[in-house]
Design an enzyme around this catalytic site. Structure first.
Site, PDB file in Angstrom:
ATOM      1  N   GLN A  96      15.787  11.446  75.533  1.00 50.27           N
ATOM      2  CA  GLN A  96      15.351  11.721  74.162  1.00 50.27           C
ATOM      3  C   GLN A  96      15.375  13.219  73.900  1.00 50.27           C
ATOM      4  O   GLN A  96      15.081  14.022  74.791  1.00 50.27           O
ATOM      5  CB  GLN A  96      13.919  11.188  73.967  1.00 50.27           C
ATOM      6  CG  GLN A  96      13.400  11.388  72.544  1.00 50.27           C
ATOM      7  CD  GLN A  96      12.060  10.708  72.287  1.00 50.27           C
ATOM      8  OE1 GLN A  96      11.452  10.187  73.203  1.00 50.27           O
ATOM      9  NE2 GLN A  96      11.619  10.713  71.039  1.00 50.27           N
TER      10      GLN A  96
ATOM     11  N   ARG B 245      10.684  -7.552  68.820  1.00 53.40           N
ATOM     12  CA  ARG B 245      10.870  -6.511  67.815  1.00 53.40           C
ATOM     13  C   ARG B 245      11.666  -6.945  66.596  1.00 53.40           C
ATOM     14  O   ARG B 245      11.758  -6.188  65.627  1.00 53.40           O
ATOM     15  CB  ARG B 245      11.503  -5.281  68.460  1.00 53.40           C
ATOM     16  CG  ARG B 245      10.669  -4.658  69.583  1.00 53.40           C
ATOM     17  CD  ARG B 245       9.283  -4.205  69.141  1.00 53.40           C
ATOM     18  NE  ARG B 245       8.635  -3.386  70.187  1.00 53.40           N
ATOM     19  CZ  ARG B 245       7.504  -2.737  70.009  1.00 53.40           C
ATOM     20  NH1 ARG B 245       6.834  -2.812  68.874  1.00 53.40           N
ATOM     21  NH2 ARG B 245       6.995  -2.016  71.006  1.00 53.40           N
TER      22      ARG B 245
END
Lengths: 219, 219, 219, 219
Positions: free
Chosen positions: B87, B167
């Site tokens: 990230q 999700r």
């Protein structure tokens, strides 16, 4: 930041020592456990650590409550995947009047502190106003990294040794370094031999993989 | 949000089918691979899914680039531990002029949108001012959840099925649900049989563990 | 023993390098990927290895077929938990006429070899007789560790580096050491920079945790 | 087979309940813990189980000693990767006079039992003879699956629920099913609410993924 050790596997050093003896002994586990004396436990645990036979350290785990840390910290923390986390949800808990973590570099700099607090005041007000209009899970998009959160964290002793190696290092950010130092102090009280040589590589005799240039200690 | 499938294990369905046949066959793997025909692969994959023999689905993995998502999303995403993440770091990258994710509920509400943008403008300015005074890793404490980030995400097919189940459900927040839907669309193009029945329990015939009251579909 | 690399993430070194650049760059992933040149990839991968930033190595995985190894080996192998395995089942496959792994120390010792083969002949016969009376899953209780098995094994590059560190060491048993050496040779062909310095600590410049006494090299 | 619960996280149900409350409460963890009453804990744990919010169950773990099981069982057992194991090594422990697990189907069939015991007698003798000629790690290639082993096993409550679901099912082999049943009995004594509805899908109200044909219950 408030960190508490709320639970742990009882007699953690004895469990680790029994696991180690099991691998090299024809005896059944209950006999092994019964025959282990204090000094033997201490010595076995030391040998396991020295030789890197750390799978035995996995049998014992530690539960911490962590309150008053930032979401900047929690986002870093949960990247450690061999662990279990429960965290206060910004979707379900309304954070009106939220408290914030102020970095030391900001706290010690009057100009920065004034600017920081003005921004946070604006966010408090914006968050409260947004809560009137949209769901909490969307209002929270204006909440800052500084916003305080709470977690319950479980790690086993092997994962903790790895966590301490990375996060007590001066390369880690000050906030998670503080958390790691506190967690280490807490587990050393209940399992001193397991964590005797925990810490950054430069303190535990391991080679430091980071360049000297990047270390605040070496500057 | 921009999501791309940048790499994946070649011939993923064939690898999964070969793994399954291996368990029940005296043949060596290369022969098993050679003898597998298209239709057989499709049928085997369907049977594995039906019976929940999903360990074979772990052999194939998928790499996604994810850009333009919020840090609210990324904090949720990295809680999925059977996965690998890289990230963009807010410690090492200066986020001056950062872009933000605006929730639909905010975008569609003029009063909320005005308040939201005023808060973000203040944060842009506060962040820039703090960068003059303190390290980027501390200035970022005023950055909001809305701040955009980028990730490279790797999950195997079994972990993806679990991720999609949780999700793509309406209980998940809109942003990670959108991410999950896009990831599902992408993997279905290259491995349609592996992900044919991926999705929330109510679409895949599984019992829904959440109460009906909490579901936006059932209201 | 027959080991094949049957699949892997395409362009593995480029994927790892892109993951690394992402952490320190404001650019989106597709641009990062596009801009990466061969030499840059090589250099980045080397730096990541040196600094121990190995989470980026997790994004690429490798699938191996392993045939003709013993169940002694497979029991050791599956202890590596950050990996995926499919293995021929002794419950569902009848192992009549099973083939066996003969340790080199036995093969080179005529007395031992004769005794070994007599025992295995007896087991072949006992297993066949038991299959007439009881289910295969119970007849297999007489099958020896030497009995050959087949597996499909998936590991990511980080897990492989760890596997190679432990299992190419002379402390590992000869059979799994042979497997590790073959796997290392195979992955080096398709990702030389990722695995350039893979191997036991004494070959990669790391401190050896095992006592000198225990090492066949140092005797 | 002898199975003992040798340690566990103290007050396991309270720890799980506190983790759950934390997610939905603005309070810090110590206050949450203090305010939890017995009945509330019971109710919270039940709700978590019903809704599948099992990440909170990960915070508590259980340590079992397992003696007198076969290596056939241990090879199956260690395939459960979210767990920690220490096992008696056949490389370092000389198994002269090893004891064996006899499957019930063999014990109840005189012809099978005679053949089984003859084979095992031959192996005892072959193993002892090989030990004179080659290292123990190689002599063990003639040791059978039936050979008894000992393990120390640690699993958290979520991993245990999954283990019980798969291994108490009639599809599992009788030996590991017996182990799972005993482990379930032991953890129910110290954490009845966590494991109240543990077991195979057909006993816990979940859909059975296996075909009816394959189930010994349905025949």
């Amino acid at each position: 930041m408030e960190v508490n050790l709320i639970a742990w596997t009882p007699e953690p050093e004895k469990v680790v020592a029994a696991a180690a003896r099991l691998c090299y002994s024809p005896d059944a586990v209950p006999e092994l456990m019964a025959g282990l004396e204090r000094e033997q436990v201490r010595r076995l645990v030391g040998q396991l650590y020295d030789r890197g036979h750390l799978s035995t350290f996995e049998h014992v785990s530690f539960q911490f409550s962590v309150d008053g840390v930032s979401r900047a910290l929690s986002h870093q923390l949960v990247r450690h995947r061999i662990a279990s986390y429960s965290q206060r949800s910004q979707r379900y808990v309304r954070e009106t009047g939220f408290r914030s973590v102020v970095p030391p570099s900001v706290r010690e700099n009057p100009a920065a502190l004034t600017r920081f607090q003005a921004a946070l005041d604006e966010l408090q007000s914006a968050y409260a106003a947004l809560l009137e209009e949209v769901p909490a899970e969307d209002a929270r998009y204006v909440l800052p990294n500084a916003c305080m959160t709470s977690l319950l964290v479980t790690m086993n002793a092997r994962a903790l040794l790895h966590f301490f190696e990375l996060r007590t290092c001066t390369r880690a950010q000050w906030e998670i370094r503080e958390l790691a130092r506190r967690m280490l102090t807490l587990v050393r009280e209940v399992a001193p031999h397991l964590f005797r040589r925990a810490g950054p590589p430069c303190e535990t005799g391991k080679p430091c993989p980071e360049g000297e240039m990047s270390c605040k200690r070496k500057k």
